[in-house]
Design a protein around this motif. Structure first.
Motif, PDB file in Angstrom:
ATOM      1  N   TRP A   8       1.804  44.292  93.905  1.00 58.92           N
ATOM      2  CA  TRP A   8       1.759  44.581  92.471  1.00 58.92           C
ATOM      3  C   TRP A   8       0.296  44.708  92.087  1.00 58.92           C
ATOM      4  N   LEU A   9      -0.099  45.888  91.646  1.00 58.29           N
ATOM      5  CA  LEU A   9      -1.503  46.160  91.342  1.00 58.29           C
ATOM      6  C   LEU A   9      -2.395  45.719  92.501  1.00 58.29           C
ATOM      7  N   HIS A  46       2.573  39.978  93.877  1.00 54.88           N
ATOM      8  CA  HIS A  46       2.917  39.760  92.471  1.00 54.88           C
ATOM      9  C   HIS A  46       2.783  38.279  92.158  1.00 54.88           C
ATOM     10  N   ALA A  71       1.764  40.407  82.589  1.00 55.78           N
ATOM     11  CA  ALA A  71       2.052  41.375  83.649  1.00 55.78           C
ATOM     12  C   ALA A  71       2.362  42.769  83.093  1.00 55.78           C
ATOM     13  N   LEU A  87      -0.860  44.470  81.813  1.00 56.39           N
ATOM     14  CA  LEU A  87      -1.728  44.999  82.866  1.00 56.39           C
ATOM     15  C   LEU A  87      -1.168  46.299  83.435  1.00 56.39           C
ATOM     16  N   SER A 108      -2.923  50.078  83.356  1.00 53.67           N
ATOM     17  CA  SER A 108      -3.043  50.931  84.535  1.00 53.67           C
ATOM     18  C   SER A 108      -2.412  52.292  84.292  1.00 53.67           C
ATOM     19  N   ASP A 154      -8.612  41.835  86.680  1.00 57.75           N
ATOM     20  CA  ASP A 154      -7.858  40.951  85.789  1.00 57.75           C
ATOM     21  C   ASP A 154      -6.568  40.471  86.453  1.00 57.75           C
ATOM     22  N   ALA A 155      -5.885  41.382  87.150  1.00 59.67           N
ATOM     23  CA  ALA A 155      -4.663  40.992  87.859  1.00 59.67           C
ATOM     24  C   ALA A 155      -4.971  40.005  88.972  1.00 59.67           C
ATOM     25  N   ASN A 156      -6.076  40.230  89.642  1.00 60.56           N
ATOM     26  CA  ASN A 156      -6.473  39.366  90.737  1.00 60.56           C
ATOM     27  C   ASN A 156      -6.848  37.975  90.237  1.00 60.56           C
ATOM     28  N   LEU A 158      -5.662  36.624  87.653  1.00 60.24           N
ATOM     29  CA  LEU A 158      -4.392  36.009  87.261  1.00 60.24           C
ATOM     30  C   LEU A 158      -3.739  35.347  88.465  1.00 60.24           C
ATOM     31  N   ARG A 159      -3.729  36.029  89.600  1.00 58.64           N
ATOM     32  CA  ARG A 159      -3.160  35.450  90.818  1.00 58.64           C
ATOM     33  C   ARG A 159      -3.885  34.164  91.203  1.00 58.64           C
TER      34      ARG A 159
END
Length: 262
Positions: free
Chosen positions: A100-101, A105, A159, A162, A166, A207-209, A211-212
């Motif tokens: 995911w991105l 995920h 989620a 984001l 994208s 930003d997604a990273n 978040l993980r």
């Protein structure tokens, strides 16, 4: 924390870093963690004691730090070339459905935690561990349950946002190139459009990273050493499973069977 400027970029292909990172995870850190988890000694009928709780804590810390180093490396790789992460042709067919991105995920982290809480003995079929681990998730605290709900609630908001960013970056790129195409200025606007899109996609990925990484840190911070050890062992084993030759072969075979006939 990564700043938008002034940070050294990494020109090394991320797949090379990942190969070394994964090898260290599988060949060193995971076996060491399992060894420390299996080293409980029976003292009497009521008490089980880890032979060295400090050793267990150390290996839990090392494995968690290894995962966080992975997220930091992803940030650096995104600064150099985010396309190698968003469109990773070096990932195998078993990994790609979980991406995911560009990477796992974040829902996977809470799903794994819920699997321990909903079935606290499920790990025994894979690796028998002493009593402190067997009972680690039998009576989860209200705070832990509340944390899971809080993270899941946040993900339901963050989620989709984001993903929307994208998608908007890609739509903006297409719209801009389409306008230039009609007006006969494709080459003039192409480089600028690509640059703008890549910068926005890099921002989305980072930003997604983050978040993980933050979700994993929140979960580990809320768990005791036995719960953390089980959780990180499960997460590591999940990644190791992606490289299992038999599982990958079976997955590819299912794809062949499900493919429509020509």
């Amino acid at each position: 924390m990564m700043k938008s400027s002034g940070r050294k970029k990494s020109s090394r292909p991320f797949k090379d870093f990942y190969a070394e990172w994964f090898s260290h995870l599988k060949g060193t850190l995971l076996p060491l963690l399992r060894q420390s988890m299996s080293s409980a000694t029976l003292l009497d009928s009521d008490i089980l004691l880890i032979s060295s709780s400090d050793l267990l804590s150390t290996h839990v810390h090392l494995l968690h730090t290894h995962f966080q180093s992975y997220f930091k490396a992803l940030d650096l790789a995104a600064l150099h070339d985010v396309s190698q992460l968003l469109y990773p042709d070096w990932r195998n067919p078993l990994e790609k459905p979980f991406l995911w991105l560009g990477d796992l995920h974040p829902n996977l982290f809470t799903h794994l935690l819920r699997s321990f809480i909903n079935n606290p003995n499920y790990h025994n079929s894979c690796q028998p561990f002493p009593l402190p681990f067997v009972v680690a998730f039998k009576d989860p605290s209200e705070d832990l349950i509340g944390l899971i709900k809080q993270i899941e609630c946040g993900l339901r908001v963050m989620a989709p946002a984001l993903v929307s960013r994208s998608r908007d970056a890609q739509v903006g790129f297409v719209d801009r190139i389409g306008s230039d195409w009609v007006e006969g200025r494709v080459l003039e606007g192409l480089s600028g459009a690509v640059k703008d899109q890549m910068e926005e996609l890099m921002s989305v990925f980072v930003d997604a990273n983050r978040l993980r990484g933050s979700i994993l840190a929140e979960i580990i911070d809320a768990l005791d050493v036995y719960q953390s050890a089980l959780y990180l062992e499960g997460l590591a084993q999940f990644l190791v499973g992606f490289k299992d030759a038999h599982l990958l072969r079976d997955f590819k075979q299912c794809g062949i069977l499900l493919s429509p006939s020509p």
